[in-house]
Every structure is written in C-alpha cells, then in structure tokens.
Write a protein that holds these residues in place. Structure first.
Motif, PDB file in Angstrom:
ATOM      1  N   GLY A  16       0.788  -1.230   0.000  1.00  0.00           N
ATOM      2  CA  GLY A  16       0.000   0.000   0.000  1.00  0.00           C
ATOM      3  C   GLY A  16       0.812   1.267   0.000  1.00  0.00           C
ATOM      4  N   LYS A  17       2.113   1.159  -0.181  1.00  0.00           N
ATOM      5  CA  LYS A  17       2.979   2.333  -0.130  1.00  0.00           C
ATOM      6  C   LYS A  17       2.513   3.366  -1.162  1.00  0.00           C
ATOM      7  CE  LYS A  17       7.290   1.723   0.638  1.00  0.00           C
ATOM      8  NZ  LYS A  17       8.733   1.386   0.514  1.00  0.00           N
ATOM      9  N   GLY A  18       2.400   4.600  -0.688  1.00  0.00           N
ATOM     10  CA  GLY A  18       2.014   5.692  -1.578  1.00  0.00           C
ATOM     11  C   GLY A  18       0.528   5.951  -1.638  1.00  0.00           C
ATOM     12  N   LYS A  19      -0.273   5.107  -1.007  1.00  0.00           N
ATOM     13  CA  LYS A  19      -1.723   5.286  -1.011  1.00  0.00           C
ATOM     14  C   LYS A  19      -2.200   5.779   0.357  1.00  0.00           C
ATOM     15  CE  LYS A  19      -2.739   4.017  -5.207  1.00  0.00           C
ATOM     16  NZ  LYS A  19      -3.407   4.950  -6.158  1.00  0.00           N
ATOM     17  N   LYS A  20      -3.035   6.810   0.322  1.00  0.00           N
ATOM     18  CA  LYS A  20      -3.559   7.394   1.546  1.00  0.00           C
ATOM     19  C   LYS A  20      -5.005   6.969   1.777  1.00  0.00           C
ATOM     20  CE  LYS A  20      -0.668  11.570   1.434  1.00  0.00           C
ATOM     21  NZ  LYS A  20      -0.703  13.059   1.426  1.00  0.00           N
ATOM     22  N   LEU A  40      -0.071  -3.421   5.729  1.00  0.00           N
ATOM     23  CA  LEU A  40       0.133  -3.550   4.281  1.00  0.00           C
ATOM     24  C   LEU A  40       0.854  -2.343   3.685  1.00  0.00           C
ATOM     25  CD1 LEU A  40      -3.406  -4.946   3.411  1.00  0.00           C
ATOM     26  CD2 LEU A  40      -1.259  -6.230   3.372  1.00  0.00           C
ATOM     27  N   GLY A  41       1.186  -1.377   4.535  1.00  0.00           N
ATOM     28  CA  GLY A  41       1.942  -0.242   4.049  1.00  0.00           C
ATOM     29  C   GLY A  41       1.141   0.990   3.696  1.00  0.00           C
ATOM     30  N   TYR A  42      -0.184   0.951   3.885  1.00  0.00           N
ATOM     31  CA  TYR A  42      -1.002   2.120   3.573  1.00  0.00           C
ATOM     32  C   TYR A  42      -0.760   3.235   4.586  1.00  0.00           C
ATOM     33  CZ  TYR A  42      -3.557  -0.808   0.283  1.00  0.00           C
ATOM     34  OH  TYR A  42      -3.881  -1.622  -0.761  1.00  0.00           O
ATOM     35  N   SER A  43      -0.874   4.445   4.138  1.00  0.00           N
ATOM     36  CA  SER A  43      -0.762   5.613   5.005  1.00  0.00           C
ATOM     37  C   SER A  43      -2.169   5.978   5.484  1.00  0.00           C
ATOM     38  CB  SER A  43      -0.136   6.784   4.256  1.00  0.00           C
ATOM     39  OG  SER A  43      -0.147   7.945   5.058  1.00  0.00           O
ATOM     40  N   CYS A  44      -2.410   5.818   6.764  1.00  0.00           N
ATOM     41  CA  CYS A  44      -3.760   6.010   7.309  1.00  0.00           C
ATOM     42  C   CYS A  44      -3.815   7.191   8.279  1.00  0.00           C
ATOM     43  CB  CYS A  44      -4.227   4.754   8.041  1.00  0.00           C
ATOM     44  SG  CYS A  44      -4.396   3.295   7.008  1.00  0.00           S
ATOM     45  N   THR A  45      -4.926   7.886   8.239  1.00  0.00           N
ATOM     46  CA  THR A  45      -5.232   8.933   9.209  1.00  0.00           C
ATOM     47  C   THR A  45      -6.642   8.690   9.729  1.00  0.00           C
ATOM     48  OG1 THR A  45      -3.829  10.566   8.107  1.00  0.00           O
ATOM     49  CG2 THR A  45      -5.508  11.405   9.610  1.00  0.00           C
ATOM     50  N   ILE A  46      -6.799   8.755  11.041  1.00  0.00           N
ATOM     51  CA  ILE A  46      -8.109   8.575  11.664  1.00  0.00           C
ATOM     52  C   ILE A  46      -8.566   9.913  12.225  1.00  0.00           C
ATOM     53  CG2 ILE A  46      -9.428   7.399  13.461  1.00  0.00           C
ATOM     54  CD1 ILE A  46      -7.364   5.154  13.402  1.00  0.00           C
ATOM     55  N   ASP A 296      -6.823   9.013  -1.070  1.00  0.00           N
ATOM     56  CA  ASP A 296      -7.261   8.212  -2.211  1.00  0.00           C
ATOM     57  C   ASP A 296      -8.582   7.519  -1.915  1.00  0.00           C
ATOM     58  OD1 ASP A 296      -4.800   8.416  -3.989  1.00  0.00           O
ATOM     59  OD2 ASP A 296      -3.912   7.662  -2.130  1.00  0.00           O
ATOM     60  N   ILE A 297      -8.717   7.059  -0.669  1.00  0.00           N
ATOM     61  CA  ILE A 297      -9.908   6.320  -0.241  1.00  0.00           C
ATOM     62  C   ILE A 297     -10.331   6.828   1.126  1.00  0.00           C
ATOM     63  CG2 ILE A 297     -10.751   4.052   0.546  1.00  0.00           C
ATOM     64  CD1 ILE A 297     -10.605   4.159  -2.430  1.00  0.00           C
ATOM     65  N   CYS A 298     -11.634   6.860   1.365  1.00  0.00           N
ATOM     66  CA  CYS A 298     -12.170   7.203   2.680  1.00  0.00           C
ATOM     67  C   CYS A 298     -12.993   6.027   3.187  1.00  0.00           C
ATOM     68  CB  CYS A 298     -13.048   8.447   2.603  1.00  0.00           C
ATOM     69  SG  CYS A 298     -13.898   8.851   4.148  1.00  0.00           S
ATOM     70  N   ILE A 299     -12.756   5.632   4.424  1.00  0.00           N
ATOM     71  CA  ILE A 299     -13.568   4.603   5.086  1.00  0.00           C
ATOM     72  C   ILE A 299     -14.326   5.275   6.221  1.00  0.00           C
ATOM     73  CG2 ILE A 299     -13.522   2.446   6.375  1.00  0.00           C
ATOM     74  CD1 ILE A 299     -10.935   1.753   4.873  1.00  0.00           C
ATOM     75  N   CYS A 300     -15.631   5.317   6.080  1.00  0.00           N
ATOM     76  CA  CYS A 300     -16.482   6.046   7.023  1.00  0.00           C
ATOM     77  C   CYS A 300     -17.136   5.076   7.997  1.00  0.00           C
ATOM     78  CB  CYS A 300     -17.547   6.827   6.263  1.00  0.00           C
ATOM     79  SG  CYS A 300     -18.641   7.765   7.350  1.00  0.00           S
ATOM     80  N   THR A 301     -16.779   5.193   9.276  1.00  0.00           N
ATOM     81  CA  THR A 301     -17.396   4.357  10.314  1.00  0.00           C
ATOM     82  C   THR A 301     -18.339   5.156  11.197  1.00  0.00           C
ATOM     83  OG1 THR A 301     -15.716   4.679  12.057  1.00  0.00           O
ATOM     84  CG2 THR A 301     -15.233   3.040  10.349  1.00  0.00           C
ATOM     85  N   ILE A 302     -18.624   6.385  10.813  1.00  0.00           N
ATOM     86  CA  ILE A 302     -19.514   7.243  11.595  1.00  0.00           C
ATOM     87  C   ILE A 302     -20.915   6.625  11.635  1.00  0.00           C
ATOM     88  CG2 ILE A 302     -20.599   9.527  11.672  1.00  0.00           C
ATOM     89  CD1 ILE A 302     -18.112  10.623  10.269  1.00  0.00           C
ATOM     90  N   PRO A 303     -21.567   6.564  12.805  1.00  0.00           N
ATOM     91  CA  PRO A 303     -22.935   6.046  12.866  1.00  0.00           C
ATOM     92  C   PRO A 303     -23.839   6.783  11.879  1.00  0.00           C
ATOM     93  CG  PRO A 303     -22.061   6.332  15.085  1.00  0.00           C
ATOM     94  CD  PRO A 303     -21.050   6.932  14.140  1.00  0.00           C
ATOM     95  N   LEU A 304     -24.731   6.046  11.264  1.00  0.00           N
ATOM     96  CA  LEU A 304     -25.555   6.624  10.201  1.00  0.00           C
ATOM     97  C   LEU A 304     -26.417   7.776  10.696  1.00  0.00           C
ATOM     98  CD1 LEU A 304     -26.644   3.310   8.430  1.00  0.00           C
ATOM     99  CD2 LEU A 304     -24.718   4.819   7.864  1.00  0.00           C
ATOM    100  N   THR A 305     -26.869   7.717  11.942  1.00  0.00           N
ATOM    101  CA  THR A 305     -27.683   8.801  12.498  1.00  0.00           C
ATOM    102  C   THR A 305     -26.894  10.096  12.596  1.00  0.00           C
ATOM    103  OG1 THR A 305     -27.121   7.795  14.630  1.00  0.00           O
ATOM    104  CG2 THR A 305     -29.355   7.439  13.792  1.00  0.00           C
ATOM    105  N   VAL A 306     -25.588   9.988  12.791  1.00  0.00           N
ATOM    106  CA  VAL A 306     -24.720  11.168  12.827  1.00  0.00           C
ATOM    107  C   VAL A 306     -24.358  11.582  11.408  1.00  0.00           C
ATOM    108  CG1 VAL A 306     -22.516  12.081  13.645  1.00  0.00           C
ATOM    109  CG2 VAL A 306     -23.808  10.474  15.069  1.00  0.00           C
ATOM    110  N   LEU A 307     -24.078  10.599  10.569  1.00  0.00           N
ATOM    111  CA  LEU A 307     -23.684  10.860   9.186  1.00  0.00           C
ATOM    112  C   LEU A 307     -24.769  11.603   8.410  1.00  0.00           C
ATOM    113  CD1 LEU A 307     -21.522  10.392   7.010  1.00  0.00           C
ATOM    114  CD2 LEU A 307     -22.562   8.154   6.576  1.00  0.00           C
ATOM    115  N   SER A 308     -26.017  11.363   8.765  1.00  0.00           N
ATOM    116  CA  SER A 308     -27.125  12.000   8.038  1.00  0.00           C
ATOM    117  C   SER A 308     -27.131  13.524   8.200  1.00  0.00           C
ATOM    118  CB  SER A 308     -28.462  11.425   8.504  1.00  0.00           C
ATOM    119  OG  SER A 308     -28.714  11.783   9.848  1.00  0.00           O
ATOM    120  N   ASN A 309     -26.428  14.023   9.221  1.00  0.00           N
ATOM    121  CA  ASN A 309     -26.381  15.472   9.457  1.00  0.00           C
ATOM    122  C   ASN A 309     -25.177  16.148   8.807  1.00  0.00           C
ATOM    123  OD1 ASN A 309     -28.711  15.468  11.182  1.00  0.00           O
ATOM    124  ND2 ASN A 309     -27.445  14.628  12.822  1.00  0.00           N
ATOM    125  N   LEU A 310     -24.364  15.374   8.095  1.00  0.00           N
ATOM    126  CA  LEU A 310     -23.167  15.939   7.475  1.00  0.00           C
ATOM    127  C   LEU A 310     -23.398  16.241   6.002  1.00  0.00           C
ATOM    128  CD1 LEU A 310     -20.408  13.596   9.010  1.00  0.00           C
ATOM    129  CD2 LEU A 310     -21.524  15.599  10.013  1.00  0.00           C
TER     130      LEU A 310
END
Length: 500
Positions: A16-20, A40-46, A296-310
């Motif tokens: 995953g080097k080079g992928k954010k 796997l080498g991905y660059s992750c930010t939470i 490059d990719i976003c993984i959203c784990t925010i609860p759907l009830t909260v996500l609906s307000n964004l």
C-alpha cells in the motif's frame, strides 16, 4: 475445556505504499481498519470527534465525561478502581474474531456471568406475586414443572397426536418427569431445585423448601410476560459462556490505540465528505478551526444517524439509506455503593435482575467479587423506557434508579454513593445504541451501503448482521480492508483477489 481462540488467519497481499486512506471514526472498527491497513503499508489517518477513542466501547471510570443534548456536562466521580461498561459489556464464546483480537492485542479476559438463577424477577402490578422480588430459579423451576406436568398429562392420556411408538412415548414421559421434577404421581411439587427458605446444615437441619408458587399466580402477576422470558437462556448471543475484558471493555480500545495512536487526530469533528475525481476530500473542525484532509480512499465508520447530518455528495440511493437509518434508544446508569450488599446480604454474584418497570434490568458486576465497594447497573433499558428515562435530568435519572431499585434492594438508600448515566440516543457522536433493521430495510437501505460510493466505503457494526456487538465492528473492519486492498492492488496492476 473451551477451545483456544483460532488464529483467524488474515493475510491479504499487496503493497500500500504511496496510497492514503482517511478513516472517519476512532471506534473499534476505525482503529482495527487502520491497524490492518498499516500492516500492508497504507498511510492512514483517523479523524475522531471525541477526545477519546473507542466510540461506544466505553468504560466509565473516575474523570470520564459526557455531554448529552440539552443537559450539562457530566463528569464521573467514581472512586479510583471503580468502573462500569457504558457500552458493550459481554463477549459471546462464539464471537471468534473478537476473542482473536483480544488475544493478539494482549487483552486478558475473564468470565462474565450473564445468567444467575439467584437474581430476581420483579413485576410491578396487582397480581398475588407482584411488587415482591422472586428468585429467578423459583419462577424457572415452577414454570418448567407446571408445563411438564401439563404435557405429561396430555401425552399419557393420548390427547396429543404423536407419531411415536409406545416405547418412544414412555421415553418422552420419563424426560418430562426429569425435566419438570415431577413426583411419583407425575405432579409438580416444589423441590430443592427452586432453592431453600432454610438452608441445609448440620445435625437434623435438612433444610426447608417453600411451597411452589401457584401457576395462576405466576401468570396473573406478569411473571410469564415477555419482559422476563426474552432473556439470556434463549438468546443465541447471550448464552454462556461469555467473557469480558479484565478491568473494563475499554481495555480493548486502549490496546488498539497503542497500535495506531499516532495516526489518530482527536477532537476532529467531520462536517463534510466529498468525492472528487482523484479521491475524496473531508472537511472537519478542531480546536484550531476549520481543516481539510484528502486521500485516495475514505472509510467512514460514523454512525448513520450522525452521518445524516453531514454534508456530502453521495448518490441518491446511499443518501436515502443514511437518512432513513434507525438506531435503538438505550441507556444505562452506574450506581456506586459503599459495600457490595448484593453479594454480602443476598449472595448474588453477577447476573441480571429483570423488571417490568422503567429500570428493565439491573446488572450485577462480574468482577472484583467480595471487594469492599462496587458499581452495578441501576438500569439498562431500551426504546420507550429509554426515551422516557433519557428525557429526565441527571439527578432525576438517579432518583428513578434509586426509588425503583430500592423496591428490590432496600439497601440502596443507605449504601448509595455516586452515579453516572448515559443515554446513547442523546449522545451527539452516537445518536443511538446500535443500528436496527427490518427484513425490508436489509433488502433496500442496507444493501445500498454495502457497495462503496465512488471512493467512500462504509464500515461499522451497522454494516453487518452483528448489530450491537463488538464482533460487528471487527468483522466489518476486516471486510472493508479486503475490499479496499483488492481495489487498490488492481489499480497498481498487482491484483490478486484475497477473500476476507
């Protein structure tokens, strides 16, 4: 005798080097996703909105705080070493992935006593057995006995159309005699199964068994209602053996934070998620003001009830699924007492007392047995009862828990010290306890979220059939890691599909 947790092999291939990857939410799912992707080498930010990790995997202890909608900030004043699990508190023995991560992360486990025949049923009402605490074992054995007696009579008098031989019928009758504890005349009478009013001891003290409660009294007092029988003995996820993390379930979140803590930005509240041609752009606010992050990719784990307000630019199907998501209303209150009277006075070690009032359940701690102090759950309620309780002020929640609890344990008023309550549906970053689905919404809204919306993937317990369980977060994390890695590996021309 319990088999060891399996290795639960998970070996996706790729570099995953080079992928954010930007992960929204620092709960169990978000941190586990980052933990596996960084291998796997991905660059992750939470990005985590709270000032703590774990999300709903939260153990309240001294200094813990929460601010619910419309209420002042609440800070726990529990004594050092005292705690209660405001979120998940139990791990089923068949949730192998949860057990695996506890083992891999070095989180010690202990037995969680979910079923205790020495706890109580308490039914408010007008029946002969109402407004008094009845031992669980008394109700269970009396009902088991009466039902066995009735069925025995029906079978022995050929009142049932059974496709059994004469010998088979006799075996069924023998089973019913044993199951119900029937006497020589095949009638149910009280036995030692339901406990003693005077315990057996030395000399001539053989012990005394009370008379069985009348079947009509049990029924008219509401003790056979669903309030009491929709319980652990019958629910797959709640059957023994169960486990808990030693020292609080937040130890699991803390162990994950040790692995990925440098990747987490706390106090980062997401305000918008926008798919772009090249990836995804996320806006958020922190203590310094408005910020922006891209990946490059976003993984959203925010609860759907909260996500609906964004703010977002998701497709109409995905947007509709998010907006119509349903989460359960639920709440807990932890009550600290000067002494563990439930153990000292009533020999209750773990387990649950069930009620038909607003408390719904009282949970006794399955840790630190016979220590001086303890925290029990004064209520754990759901739906309308949780909404009613959540609408109370903090002090009125405490008063409710003490008033109703004292009907069962009069020691409450003398031994009580401190409380802390949580209504998850009123907690801004959660807005509910866990996702709820019907068969119809599983086919429509749920399926719409299973696929990524361009560069945004959705993950969390709400993206599984393991809603309300930590296993849902872990399983979802592995699933989304597999999907993201397969996609990015394919883009790099090194694609080799690896199942989760």
């Amino acid at each position: 005798m319990l088999k060891a947790a399996p290795s639960y092999a998970f070996n996706p291939q790729g570099d995953g080097k080079g992928k954010k990857v930007l992960i929204l939410g620092g709960g169990l799912c978000g941190m586990t996703t980052a933990y596996e992707l960084t291998k796997l080498g991905y660059s992750c930010t939470i990005l985590e909105a709270r000032d703590r990790v774990g999300g709903r995997c939260w153990s309240v202890r001294k200094g813990s705080h929460n601010t619910e909608t419309g209420l002042p900030k609440q800070t726990a004043q529990l004594d050092d070493g005292q705690y209660f699990n405001a979120g998940p508190s139990r791990i089923p023995h068949h949730h192998e992935l949860t057990l695996h991560y506890c083992k891999e992360l070095g989180v010690p486990l202990q037995i969680y006593n979910n079923v205790n025949e020495g706890a109580y049923y308490f039914s408010e009402g007008k029946g002969p057995l109402s407004n008094q605490k009845i031992k669980v074992r008394e109700v269970h054995n009396d009902m088991r006995g009466y039902m066995s007696e009735l069925l025995h009579k029906s079978i022995s008098q050929d009142k049932l159309d059974l496709a059994l031989s004469k010998d088979d019928i006799e075996k069924v009758l023998e089973y019913l005699r044993a199951e119900g504890g029937l006497d020589i005349d095949n009638l149910y009478k009280a036995s030692a199964r339901r406990g003693y009013t005077v315990a057996p001891s030395t000399g001539n003290q053989a012990g005394k068994v009370a008379e069985a409660h009348r079947l009509a009294d049990l029924i008219s007092s509401g003790l056979t209602d669903p309030d009491f029988y929709n319980v652990a003995e019958y629910t797959y996820e709640l059957q023994m053996t169960m486990f808990q993390a030693v020292g609080g379930m937040d130890k699991i979140a803390t162990a994950l934070e040790k692995k990925v803590g440098t990747l987490i930005k706390k106090g980062a509240e997401v305000t918008s998620i926008i798919n772009t041609d090249a990836g995804v752009k996320v806006s958020y606010t922190d203590t310094t003001g408005k910020q922006e992050a891209s990946a490059d990719i976003c993984i959203c784990t925010i609860p759907l009830t909260v996500l609906s307000n964004l703010n977002h630019n998701f497709s109409s199907d995905v947007s509709r699924a998010i907006d119509y998501a349903s989460y359960i209303a639920t709440g807990k209150i932890g009550l600290q007492f000067k002494r563990r009277f439930w153990e000292e006075d009533e020999q209750i070690y773990g387990g649950i007392t069930h009620t038909n009032n607003d408390l719904t359940q009282i949970f006794y701690p399955s840790n630190d047995y016979q220590s001086n102090k303890g925290v029990l759950l004064g209520y754990y309620n759901f739906n309308d009862k949780a909404i009613k309780t959540g609408n109370l002020s903090l002090i009125d929640r405490e008063k409710l828990a003490l008033e109703k609890g004292a009907l069962i344990h009069p020691q409450y008023l003398k031994e009580f010290e401190k409380s802390f309550s949580v209504s998850w549906h009123k907690t801004p970053c959660s807005l509910g306890g866990w996702a709820l689905y019907t068969s119809e919404t599983r086919e429509s809204m749920y399926k719409a979220l299973l696929k990524p919306d361009k560069q945004v993937y959705f993950a969390g317990e709400h993206m599984t059939y393991l809603n309300a369980w930590m296993a849902g977060a872990f399983e979802s994390a592995r699933s989304v890691v597999t999907e993201v890695n397969n996609r990015l590996s394919e883009q790099r021309g090194e694609y080799k599909k690896v199942d989760k």
